[in-house]
Design a protein around this motif. Structure first.
Motif, PDB file in Angstrom:
ATOM      1  N   UNK A   1       0.902  -1.162   0.000  1.00 21.48           N
ATOM      2  CA  UNK A   1       0.000   0.000   0.000  1.00 21.48           C
ATOM      3  C   UNK A   1       0.928   1.196   0.000  1.00 21.48           C
ATOM      4  N   UNK A   2       0.994   1.864  -1.128  1.00 21.99           N
ATOM      5  CA  UNK A   2       1.984   2.920  -1.310  1.00 21.99           C
ATOM      6  C   UNK A   2       1.617   4.196  -0.569  1.00 21.99           C
ATOM      7  N   UNK A   3       0.331   4.505  -0.508  1.00 22.21           N
ATOM      8  CA  UNK A   3      -0.103   5.717   0.198  1.00 22.21           C
ATOM      9  C   UNK A   3      -1.567   5.575   0.592  1.00 22.21           C
ATOM     10  N   UNK A   4      -1.960   6.389   1.573  1.00 26.97           N
ATOM     11  CA  UNK A   4      -3.366   6.410   2.009  1.00 26.97           C
ATOM     12  C   UNK A   4      -3.691   7.809   2.522  1.00 26.97           C
ATOM     13  N   UNK A   5      -4.863   8.309   2.153  1.00 22.51           N
ATOM     14  CA  UNK A   5      -5.294   9.604   2.668  1.00 22.51           C
ATOM     15  C   UNK A   5      -6.813   9.659   2.719  1.00 22.51           C
ATOM     16  N   UNK A   6      -7.317  10.496   3.613  1.00 24.15           N
ATOM     17  CA  UNK A   6      -8.767  10.665   3.723  1.00 24.15           C
ATOM     18  C   UNK A   6      -9.214  11.816   2.820  1.00 24.15           C
TER      19      UNK A   6
ATOM     20  N   UNK B   1     -19.307  28.743 -10.287  1.00 26.09           N
ATOM     21  CA  UNK B   1     -20.444  28.032  -9.702  1.00 26.09           C
ATOM     22  C   UNK B   1     -19.935  27.181  -8.535  1.00 26.09           C
ATOM     23  N   UNK B   2     -20.805  26.943  -7.597  1.00 25.36           N
ATOM     24  CA  UNK B   2     -20.435  26.129  -6.442  1.00 25.36           C
ATOM     25  C   UNK B   2     -20.780  24.665  -6.711  1.00 25.36           C
ATOM     26  N   UNK B   3     -19.778  23.792  -6.516  1.00 27.81           N
ATOM     27  CA  UNK B   3     -19.992  22.352  -6.736  1.00 27.81           C
ATOM     28  C   UNK B   3     -19.420  21.582  -5.552  1.00 27.81           C
ATOM     29  N   UNK B   4     -19.940  20.371  -5.339  1.00 28.95           N
ATOM     30  CA  UNK B   4     -19.431  19.498  -4.288  1.00 28.95           C
ATOM     31  C   UNK B   4     -18.350  18.585  -4.859  1.00 28.95           C
ATOM     32  N   UNK B   5     -17.194  18.558  -4.187  1.00 29.33           N
ATOM     33  CA  UNK B   5     -16.085  17.707  -4.649  1.00 29.33           C
ATOM     34  C   UNK B   5     -15.419  17.034  -3.466  1.00 29.33           C
ATOM     35  N   UNK B   6     -14.827  15.851  -3.754  1.00 23.60           N
ATOM     36  CA  UNK B   6     -14.035  15.164  -2.732  1.00 23.60           C
ATOM     37  C   UNK B   6     -12.634  15.769  -2.725  1.00 23.60           C
ATOM     38  N   UNK B   7     -12.259  16.330  -1.600  1.00 21.07           N
ATOM     39  CA  UNK B   7     -10.974  17.012  -1.466  1.00 21.07           C
ATOM     40  C   UNK B   7     -10.152  16.301  -0.393  1.00 21.07           C
ATOM     41  N   UNK B   8      -8.840  16.175  -0.647  1.00 17.77           N
ATOM     42  CA  UNK B   8      -7.963  15.528   0.324  1.00 17.77           C
ATOM     43  C   UNK B   8      -8.008  16.270   1.654  1.00 17.77           C
ATOM     44  N   UNK B   9      -8.197  15.474   2.734  1.00 19.80           N
ATOM     45  CA  UNK B   9      -8.248  16.073   4.062  1.00 19.80           C
ATOM     46  C   UNK B   9      -6.892  15.944   4.755  1.00 19.80           C
ATOM     47  N   UNK B  10      -6.407  14.714   4.911  1.00 17.80           N
ATOM     48  CA  UNK B  10      -5.096  14.515   5.534  1.00 17.80           C
ATOM     49  C   UNK B  10      -4.517  13.156   5.156  1.00 17.80           C
ATOM     50  N   UNK B  11      -3.204  13.031   5.284  1.00 17.53           N
ATOM     51  CA  UNK B  11      -2.528  11.760   5.027  1.00 17.53           C
ATOM     52  C   UNK B  11      -2.728  10.817   6.205  1.00 17.53           C
ATOM     53  N   UNK B  12      -2.825   9.551   5.885  1.00 16.54           N
ATOM     54  CA  UNK B  12      -2.969   8.520   6.916  1.00 16.54           C
ATOM     55  C   UNK B  12      -1.608   7.879   7.199  1.00 16.54           C
ATOM     56  N   UNK B  13      -1.438   7.438   8.417  1.00 17.85           N
ATOM     57  CA  UNK B  13      -0.216   6.693   8.760  1.00 17.85           C
ATOM     58  C   UNK B  13      -0.371   5.245   8.309  1.00 17.85           C
ATOM     59  N   UNK B  14       0.772   4.623   7.939  1.00 16.33           N
ATOM     60  CA  UNK B  14       0.741   3.231   7.466  1.00 16.33           C
ATOM     61  C   UNK B  14       1.811   2.433   8.217  1.00 16.33           C
ATOM     62  N   UNK B  15       1.387   1.416   8.916  1.00 18.26           N
ATOM     63  CA  UNK B  15       2.305   0.482   9.563  1.00 18.26           C
ATOM     64  C   UNK B  15       2.136  -0.872   8.889  1.00 18.26           C
ATOM     65  N   UNK B  16       3.264  -1.511   8.537  1.00 23.94           N
ATOM     66  CA  UNK B  16       3.189  -2.755   7.764  1.00 23.94           C
ATOM     67  C   UNK B  16       3.810  -3.911   8.521  1.00 23.94           C
ATOM     68  N   UNK B  17       3.193  -5.054   8.364  1.00 26.75           N
ATOM     69  CA  UNK B  17       3.733  -6.306   8.891  1.00 26.75           C
ATOM     70  C   UNK B  17       3.806  -7.281   7.712  1.00 26.75           C
ATOM     71  N   UNK B  18       5.042  -7.596   7.291  1.00 27.66           N
ATOM     72  CA  UNK B  18       5.202  -8.452   6.109  1.00 27.66           C
ATOM     73  C   UNK B  18       6.384  -9.399   6.309  1.00 27.66           C
TER      74      UNK B  18
END
Length: 709
Positions: free
Chosen positions: A493-498, A525-542
């Motif tokens: 999982x290279x990246x994750x964000x909300x 005009x005003x429109x609704x869009x999905x905008x990046x809020x913040x980056x998520x932390x990623x911990x991996x077990x492999x």
């Protein structure tokens, strides 16, 4: 600047290549061989790596580990372990930390265990040192090739071994893909620019047999299908021959070489040589002196007899070829070329069998031993910021289906098949999950057991995604995950964000055909869009080593390198002392005879004798410091005598130089005198000629006067 180099890690021998001098060069080792035995040995004072391990193998067979690529990343309870165990002469045990395989050896006079990753790291350290000594460059980046059938766990273990050896694995690549890249790059002139050329690559190696079908055009490559037989290769031919002679010796000489590891190893080594001889001859002798119980054995084998012995092996050739063609969706007649590589492809019966299955003549335009290493070096150069290479795009074939799983929560599904079998990688997929927070887990697994080699663990990796915070008033939030099957075949999982829904202003563009006044104010005009809020932390077990484990193994390897270096330096000092004793003794009777007094000769001769006696008795296994001290003790007297000798030699040289200069000066003076003499003779001759001419003119004048009268 790092010198890009590629390593073809063979089960029997390893080939190293590096990108330099506007091309790809094969690196030779310390004995000028173009390949290095893939062996690690352990002794009472140091390790034996590569060539030295091979030379020590017969006498040190219980502490010598080979077949490294067969146990790397392999669980101890894997079905393959039972097959592989017979090819090892050291005891193999279960590694408690990761359920893998470790080798029990006697090292530094202590019983020790090293896991498969450590063993491979030791060998790669030797390979790195070989490359450094040959290129004198900074060796850090490596492209390492592995068998096409390696799972995620095995690939991770190979990458960890590189890191323990102080190398940066810029890419872990499939062996036949590396060979295909080399073909596409170095034979670009023979490739079409638009249509794809269909090429089958067949690799019959020491321990496995692989087939890949590729579509290649100028500057681009795709692997369309891959298949393999993990337990078929040159070593199986060697064992078939060795077991044949072992049975013969039981009845002929009443000895069972299979009961004695050293004896059977010698038979196995002789069997390998016989196999190679029979590749060029129809008959070959088989002789070993004192193989066991002081018994000399002698026999012979014909090529026809060999082909009967290996007939069951040859019958297995068709399965990988047929499977690879089926996955590629091609028939043999649609192939443009069949490129064959691998040391075992030199066996006549193997070549004949492959040609029969394809129904086409085979091509051997690639170097059978070096094609993979050269492809690796080119791939490594592609990742180097300092080396310019011709662009070449290539995509590999994903052998196993991988799905990602998560807790269902408000989702309709709890998993998704992200990377199916037959897909090409590197590949990236974006997915969106609605999560309640503050964290959640995603797990990657192999999901189609029928595709997998028996015994393969389904679990690949687990990621904990944190910093998931729903917006105020919302029960969940959208999380975008970037899933990747990267160039080395790792699932990540290279990246994750909300993201959250926001009202944003968007410029109103004029409709097609409408004109807009340049002075008019822009409309929004005003429109609704999905905008990046913040980056998520990623911990991996492999399957990769954790940072503390990696550092522990790096420190252990560094300590062993220092011990090896100390032993090598000590041996060098010992040899230097021994050489000096014999050299000085000989010169005292010859060159230095007239430069040393009788008392000095007697004293120094006595010291030399004492040093020699000490060297072969109490000092045979002494320390580096003591060897240096003994050397300096002798040199303190020997150098005085040597100084007199050198002074005399310098005096002789000076006298010789002066004589030469005097001779040259005399020769020059004589030359100049001769030149002056020659010039004087020229003047006299010229004067005489002038007088003669005047006389003739006077005579003519006289004659004229007479005639006028």
């Amino acid at each position: 600047m790092s010198t890009p180099f590629g390593v073809d890690l063979g089960n029997s021998n390893t080939v190293i290549a590096c990108a330099r001098n506007r091309g790809i060069d094969i690196i030779v080792n310390e004995v000028s061989n173009r390949s290095t035995p893939s062996i690690v040995g352990f002794g009472p004072k140091s390790r034996y790596l590569g060539e030295t391990a091979k030379n020590q193998q017969t006498s040190n067979i219980k502490n010598t580990v080979e077949n490294l690529k067969r146990i790397i990343g392999l669980p101890h309870n894997h079905p393959d372990f039972k097959i592989e165990e017979k090819f090892f002469t050291v005891p193999l045990t279960k590694n408690k930390s990761d359920n893998g395989i470790s080798a029990k050896v006697k090292y530094l006079n202590k019983n020790q265990e090293f896991n498969a990753t450590q063993l491979l790291a030791m060998y790669l350290d030797k390979i790195k040192d070989t490359a450094f000594k040959e290129t004198k460059g900074n060796i850090t980046d490596i492209c390492l090739s592995v068998p096409d059938w390696y799972t995620e766990k095995q690939r991770r273990a190979a990458a960890d071994a590189c890191r323990i050896a102080g190398l940066n694995p810029v890419r872990i690549v499939n062996e036949l893909t590396a060979a295909a890249v080399g073909y596409g790059v170095f034979k670009a002139a023979d490739l079409p620019e638009n249509d794809y050329k269909k090429v089958a690559f067949v690799d019959v190696g020491h321990s496995s047999y692989q087939v890949s079908i590729a579509a290649i055009k100028r500057g681009e490559l795709k692997i369309l299908g891959t298949a393999f037989d993990k337990h078929f290769g040159g070593r199986d031919f060697d064992y078939a021959i060795a077991e044949h002679f072992a049975n013969e010796f039981k009845s002929k000489y009443k000895i069972d070489v299979t009961e004695n590891p050293k004896a059977f190893y010698r038979v196995l080594t002789a069997a390998e040589k016989l196999k190679k001889v029979l590749s060029a001859n129809t008959q070959a002798p088989f002789n070993i002196e004192s193989v066991m119980n002081d018994v000399d054995v002698s026999s012979s084998l014909s090529r026809e007899e060999l082909e009967k012995l290996v007939a069951p092996l040859l019958q297995r050739f068709n399965i990988p070829i047929e499977t690879a063609l089926k996955e590629a969706g091609l028939k043999p007649e649609e192939l443009d070329s069949i490129e064959v590589i691998g040391g075992s492809s030199r066996i006549p019966a193997v070549k004949t069998r492959i040609a029969e299955i394809f129904g086409k003549p085979l091509s051997f335009t690639l170097n059978q031993d070096e094609a993979i290493a050269k492809g690796n070096a080119y791939i490594c150069a592609c990742h180097s910021p300092t080396v310019r290479v011709r662009p070449f795009k290539f995509e590999d074939y994903n052998l196993y289906t991988v799905s990602y799983f998560w807790d269902k929560e408000d989702e309709d599904e709890d998993h998704l098949e992200v990377f199916p079998k037959g897909g090409l990688f590197p590949s990236t997929k974006l997915i969106t999950l609605y999560r309640k927070g503050p964290k959640f887990e995603v797990i990657a697994k192999y999901t189609k057991p029928k595709e997998l080699p028996k015994g393969t663990e389904h679990f690949i990796a687990k990621w904990t995604i944190g910093n998931v915070e729903p917006s105020s008033g919302e029960s969940s939030i959208a999380v975008k995950l970037k899933l990747r099957n990267d160039p080395s075949g790792f699932y990540t999982i290279e990246s994750a964000h909300t993201v959250e829904e926001q009202i944003v202003k968007e410029l109103i563009e004029p409709k097609e055909g409408e004109t807009q006044d340049e002075d008019a104010e822009p409309q929004y005009k005003e429109v609704k869009k999905l905008v990046k809020k913040n980056d998520c932390s990623i911990e991996v077990e492999c399957a990769a080593l954790s940072e503390p484990e990696l550092q522990k193994y790096i420190e252990q390897e560094s300590q062993m390198i220092m011990e090896d270096k100390l032993v090598a330096d000590t041996e060098e000092r010992k040899n230097q002392l021994e050489e000096y004793i014999y050299e000085l003794r000989g010169k005292l009777e010859d060159q230095y005879k007239e430069f040393a007094s009788k008392q000095e000769v007697e004293k120094l001769t006595g010291l030399l004798q004492k040093a020699e006696d000490w060297l072969y008795e109490d000092g045979y296994e002494s320390t580096k410091a003591k060897y240096i001290a003994k050397y300096e003790e002798l040199a303190s007297i020997g150098n005085v005598i040597r100084g007199r000798y050198l002074a005399k030699e310098q005096e002789k040289k000076e006298q010789y130089r002066q004589k030469q200069e005097a001779a040259q000066a005399q020769a020059m003076a004589e030359k100049m005198a001769q030149a002056r003499k020659d010039d004087g003779n020229k003047d006299d001759k010229s004067k005489n000629n002038s007088n003669n001419k005047n006389k003739k003119n006077n005579k003519k004048d006289d004659e004229g006067d007479i005639s006028m009268d």
